[in-house]
Design a protein around this motif. Structure first.
Motif, PDB file in Angstrom:
ATOM      1  N   LEU A   1     -16.696  34.744 -29.536  1.00  0.00           N
ATOM      2  CA  LEU A   1     -15.627  35.357 -30.324  1.00  0.00           C
ATOM      3  C   LEU A   1     -16.172  36.492 -31.183  1.00  0.00           C
ATOM      4  CD1 LEU A   1     -12.735  35.344 -31.482  1.00  0.00           C
ATOM      5  CD2 LEU A   1     -13.522  33.694 -33.157  1.00  0.00           C
ATOM      6  N   ALA A   2     -17.349  36.301 -31.756  1.00  0.00           N
ATOM      7  CA  ALA A   2     -17.876  37.299 -32.688  1.00  0.00           C
ATOM      8  C   ALA A   2     -18.234  38.602 -31.995  1.00  0.00           C
ATOM      9  CB  ALA A   2     -19.100  36.742 -33.404  1.00  0.00           C
TER      10      ALA A   2
ATOM     11  N   PRO B   1     -15.013  41.843 -31.959  1.00  0.00           N
ATOM     12  CA  PRO B   1     -14.897  43.048 -32.792  1.00  0.00           C
ATOM     13  C   PRO B   1     -15.999  44.068 -32.533  1.00  0.00           C
ATOM     14  CG  PRO B   1     -15.474  41.161 -34.141  1.00  0.00           C
ATOM     15  CD  PRO B   1     -15.104  40.631 -32.810  1.00  0.00           C
ATOM     16  N   TYR B   2     -17.143  43.613 -32.028  1.00  0.00           N
ATOM     17  CA  TYR B   2     -18.189  44.594 -31.707  1.00  0.00           C
ATOM     18  C   TYR B   2     -17.782  45.451 -30.511  1.00  0.00           C
ATOM     19  CZ  TYR B   2     -21.614  42.599 -34.896  1.00  0.00           C
ATOM     20  OH  TYR B   2     -22.281  42.201 -36.015  1.00  0.00           O
TER      21      TYR B   2
ATOM     22  N   SER C   1      -1.877  45.353 -34.685  1.00  0.00           N
ATOM     23  CA  SER C   1      -3.168  44.672 -34.794  1.00  0.00           C
ATOM     24  C   SER C   1      -3.768  44.783 -36.178  1.00  0.00           C
ATOM     25  CB  SER C   1      -4.146  45.264 -33.779  1.00  0.00           C
ATOM     26  OG  SER C   1      -4.583  46.522 -34.222  1.00  0.00           O
TER      27      SER C   1
ATOM     28  N   MET D   1     -10.056  50.079 -34.677  1.00  0.00           N
ATOM     29  CA  MET D   1     -10.839  48.859 -34.454  1.00  0.00           C
ATOM     30  C   MET D   1      -9.864  47.688 -34.323  1.00  0.00           C
ATOM     31  SD  MET D   1     -13.847  49.999 -34.443  1.00  0.00           S
ATOM     32  CE  MET D   1     -13.675  51.728 -34.128  1.00  0.00           C
ATOM     33  N   CYS D   2      -9.175  47.636 -33.173  1.00  0.00           N
ATOM     34  CA  CYS D   2      -8.012  46.754 -33.065  1.00  0.00           C
ATOM     35  C   CYS D   2      -8.377  45.275 -33.060  1.00  0.00           C
ATOM     36  CB  CYS D   2      -7.239  47.083 -31.801  1.00  0.00           C
ATOM     37  SG  CYS D   2      -6.674  48.774 -31.790  1.00  0.00           S
ATOM     38  N   ASN D   3      -9.415  44.888 -32.324  1.00  0.00           N
ATOM     39  CA  ASN D   3      -9.836  43.488 -32.260  1.00  0.00           C
ATOM     40  C   ASN D   3      -8.631  42.611 -31.939  1.00  0.00           C
ATOM     41  OD1 ASN D   3     -11.232  41.123 -32.526  1.00  0.00           O
ATOM     42  ND2 ASN D   3     -11.215  41.138 -34.750  1.00  0.00           N
TER      43      ASN D   3
ATOM     44  N   ARG E   1      -7.652  38.091 -27.364  1.00  0.00           N
ATOM     45  CA  ARG E   1      -8.386  36.841 -27.527  1.00  0.00           C
ATOM     46  C   ARG E   1      -8.546  36.217 -26.145  1.00  0.00           C
ATOM     47  NH1 ARG E   1      -9.886  38.679 -31.186  1.00  0.00           N
ATOM     48  NH2 ARG E   1      -9.578  38.285 -33.371  1.00  0.00           N
TER      49      ARG E   1
ATOM     50  N   ARG F   1      -3.719  38.144 -29.897  1.00  0.00           N
ATOM     51  CA  ARG F   1      -3.815  37.536 -31.222  1.00  0.00           C
ATOM     52  C   ARG F   1      -2.449  37.344 -31.864  1.00  0.00           C
ATOM     53  NH1 ARG F   1      -6.717  41.253 -34.843  1.00  0.00           N
ATOM     54  NH2 ARG F   1      -4.739  41.494 -35.867  1.00  0.00           N
TER      55      ARG F   1
ATOM     56  N   LEU G   1      -9.935  28.843 -30.593  1.00  0.00           N
ATOM     57  CA  LEU G   1     -10.540  30.008 -31.224  1.00  0.00           C
ATOM     58  C   LEU G   1     -12.017  29.774 -31.484  1.00  0.00           C
ATOM     59  CD1 LEU G   1      -9.606  32.728 -32.294  1.00  0.00           C
ATOM     60  CD2 LEU G   1      -9.259  31.664 -34.500  1.00  0.00           C
ATOM     61  N   ARG G   2     -12.334  28.606 -32.069  1.00  0.00           N
ATOM     62  CA  ARG G   2     -13.718  28.335 -32.456  1.00  0.00           C
ATOM     63  C   ARG G   2     -14.365  27.394 -31.449  1.00  0.00           C
ATOM     64  NH1 ARG G   2     -13.706  25.271 -37.206  1.00  0.00           N
ATOM     65  NH2 ARG G   2     -15.949  25.469 -37.139  1.00  0.00           N
ATOM     66  N   GLY G   3     -15.690  27.410 -31.451  1.00  0.00           N
ATOM     67  CA  GLY G   3     -16.431  26.450 -30.643  1.00  0.00           C
ATOM     68  C   GLY G   3     -16.216  26.608 -29.161  1.00  0.00           C
TER      69      GLY G   3
END
Lengths: 387, 215
Positions: free
Chosen positions: A76-77, A80-81, A165, A170-172, A175, A180, A310-312
């Protein structure tokens, strides 16, 4: 000792080099802070009078370890990159990365989210191409006016991105397994009105510039790229199609819902800079058609795969490659998972970088002023070239 | 005819020039800073911490120092230290709170992932964009005093999202109260049925707030 023309000059920007065949040559270091290079990019040009006899691109001023960061952070991280790769087209970068991760994790994307992705990707293509047309004309010396007209339209699209967004560039937004946030009916109505007016803007823009004799003199027959050379260099996107090769990943792969849409793939006849400009104009007209179909057919429904979390996120060991037809060409992400929370290998296939490899071939024999136009027509973003 | 394309283009610029004098809608810029464009609700800039009251922001932070955002933050710009003691959170449950909460806004890249992963609706994205400082280092490292903003401010910048969050928190608080009441009644009934049994030392456990994805 005579300095070799192969080596870039160390300190001075301009210096004389001696070549046994050509006599006195001049080596000019354009960049990295030259405004025409669209970022921090350096061309070490060896000139015989005004003609280019050698061109050496020097990259890496914007290198920031993107791929290694992708391997050190969670799936996930990295999202945005990816906005920061080709910072004009965060939406398509997000989609390509999401596609790769979805293939890795076996996630399905709901239909509404697929439609939203198509809408956002085509809007992104519109604003990228309109930006490119403006900058290309700026590079030919049409100072200001076409670029400002182009930016006026681009700003409308960026406002839409912002209201959906949260950020203009930098829309990010994508998902793994969907999008999102959902688009409200008001937002879709705004897109419809923008799409309805975009054809008129293109007509005006073409009236302003396409038939302009100075533009034709500066671009026709300049920087010719032939089809076989383009294919063997791995060129993709509008540059490849301008060279006469009908290759569009939207048609070839049929990712997303593109097989449902009817659109044509414009192909150039000469492969020169003018063709590369016209291809973008024609692609924008096709994008308007795709957007109209998508806005007409978008269904109601969920925008996230219920399995997605979302996480994990820990996909099973394996590898995947997700590629889409970005506005600049094939943007792809290659991922290898070892079952942990971070990818074992994270590789970006950047269209700008690959398209840039033919720069010297296009520029040889042309004047130094043409090299600026040719570079502008390749459509590079240094955030993606250097990563 | 050679030059007709040039003249045609000049006609377009002339039309735009004259048109912008007659039709104010054709003007595409605003006179910043005298005029400002209205920000869309979804606009995001740097994050802030939501507190329940404006009078006592440090005592009513929603943050429970769970450190999820610290772990998930892509550029790792958040630093949290947990408190030693506890105090009641938004749903009335005793929780630890952040003794130190730092965001390095020179590193933050405004991606909103901290907001998305927060199960307590404690961190939200701000609309403030005039944030220039004259100092490069400490002024960009924001502590919890600088980050805390009251819920009323959250309502002012994001009315739809704030109303949704408030409704959800109120429902959770009500559910927790009802559960505590039911547990107390059950305990009283058990105590009445078995007066000889020693009273349990463990207080009834309140249900933890169910984390739900932010809308």
């Amino acid at each position: 000792m005579t300095p070799s023309p192969l080596l870039p000059s160390g300190g001075a920007t301009v210096r004389a080099v001696n070549d046994e065949f050509h006599g006195d040559l001049l080596e000019v270091s354009m960049g990295p802070h030259h405004p025409s290079t669209h970022g921090v990019f350096r061309m070490v040009v060896t000139l015989d009078g005004e003609r280019i006899t050698k061109l050496k691109p020097v990259l890496g001023y914007l290198h920031r370890n993107h791929e290694k960061i992708g391997e050190a952070t969670s799936y996930l991280a990295s999202m945005p990159y990816t906005d920061r790769l080709d910072y004009l087209n965060a939406m398509t970068n997000n989609w390509a990365y999401a596609l790769a991760v979805e293939r890795l994790g076996g996630l399905a994307v709901p239909e509404r989210a697929e439609y939203l992705r198509v809408i956002l990707a085509e809007l992104s293509r519109l604003q990228n191409h309109v930006c490119l047309a403006g900058f290309l004309l700026q590079d030919t010396g049409a100072s200001g006016t076409p670029l400002m007209y182009a930016f006026r339209e681009r700003e409308k699209i960026l406002d839409l991105f912002e209201s959906l967004s949260g950020s203009r560039m930098m829309c990010n937004f994508q998902r793994f397994g969907g999008c999102r946030t959902d688009a409200s009916p008001a937002w879709l109505a705004q897109v419809s009105s923008l799409v309805g007016g975009f054809g008129r803007f293109l007509d005006e823009f073409e009236e302003l510039i396409t038939g302009n004799e100075i533009l034709m003199a500066r671009t026709q027959g300049v920087g010719v790229l032939k089809g076989p050379a383009a294919v063997s260099a791995g060129i993709t996107g509008p540059m490849l199609r301008a060279a006469g090769v009908g290759y569009d990943i939207r048609k070839v792969d049929g990712y997303g819902l593109y097989p449902r849409f009817s659109f044509r793939v414009p192909i150039g006849a000469h492969g020169d800079t003018y063709d590369r400009y016209m291809i973008r104009i024609l692609e924008m007209r096709e994008s308007i058609g795709i957007l109209e179909q998508a806005l007409r057919d978008i269904p109601a429904g969920p925008i996230m795969d219920p399995k997605a979390k979302l996480r994990g996120f820990r996909p099973k060991p394996g590898e995947s490659y997700g590629r889409i037809e970005g506005p600049k060409g094939e943007i792809g992400f290659y991922l290898i998972s070892d079952g942990s929370a971070n990818p074992y290998r994270y590789r970006v296939r950047p269209p700008s970088f690959v398209n840039l490899t033919v720069l010297e071939d296009l520029c040889l024999g042309h004047t130094i002023a043409d090299s600026v136009v040719i570079l502008g027509s390749i459509d590079i973003v240094l955030g993606e070239v250097d990563r | 005819m050679l030059g007709s394309g040039l003249l045609q283009g000049l006609g377009v610029t002339a039309k735009n020039l004259v048109g912008s004098f007659h039709d104010p809608k054709r003007l595409t810029t605003v006179e910043y800073p005298e005029q400002k464009t209205k920000l869309p609700e979804a606009y995001r800039n740097f994050p802030f911490l939501v507190s329940e009251s404006a009078e006592d922001p440090m005592g009513t932070l929603r943050c429970v120092a769970c450190q999820i955002c610290e772990k998930e933050c892509p550029p790792q710009c958040i630093y949290i230290e947990k408190s030693k003691d506890k105090k009641p959170d938004a749903t009335g449950k005793m929780q630890i709170y952040p003794a130190v909460f730092l965001i390095d806004s020179s590193v933050c890249m405004n991606c909103q992932i901290c907001v998305e992963v927060c199960p307590f609706d404690a961190i939200k994205m701000d609309h403030e964009y005039e944030i220039a400082t004259t100092e490069r280092f400490n002024a960009l490292l924001l502590d919890r005093e600088a980050l805390a903003k009251p819920n009323t401010y959250f309502h002012a910048i994001r009315p739809e999202e704030a109303a949704e969050v408030d409704g959800r928190l109120a429902a959770e608080r009500k559910a927790a109260e009802e559960k505590a009441k039911a547990a107390a009644q059950a305990k009283a009934a058990a105590a009445a049925a078995k007066p000889a049994a020693p009273p349990s030392a463990v207080p009834p456990k309140a249900e933890p707030p169910t984390p739900s994805a932010p809308a």
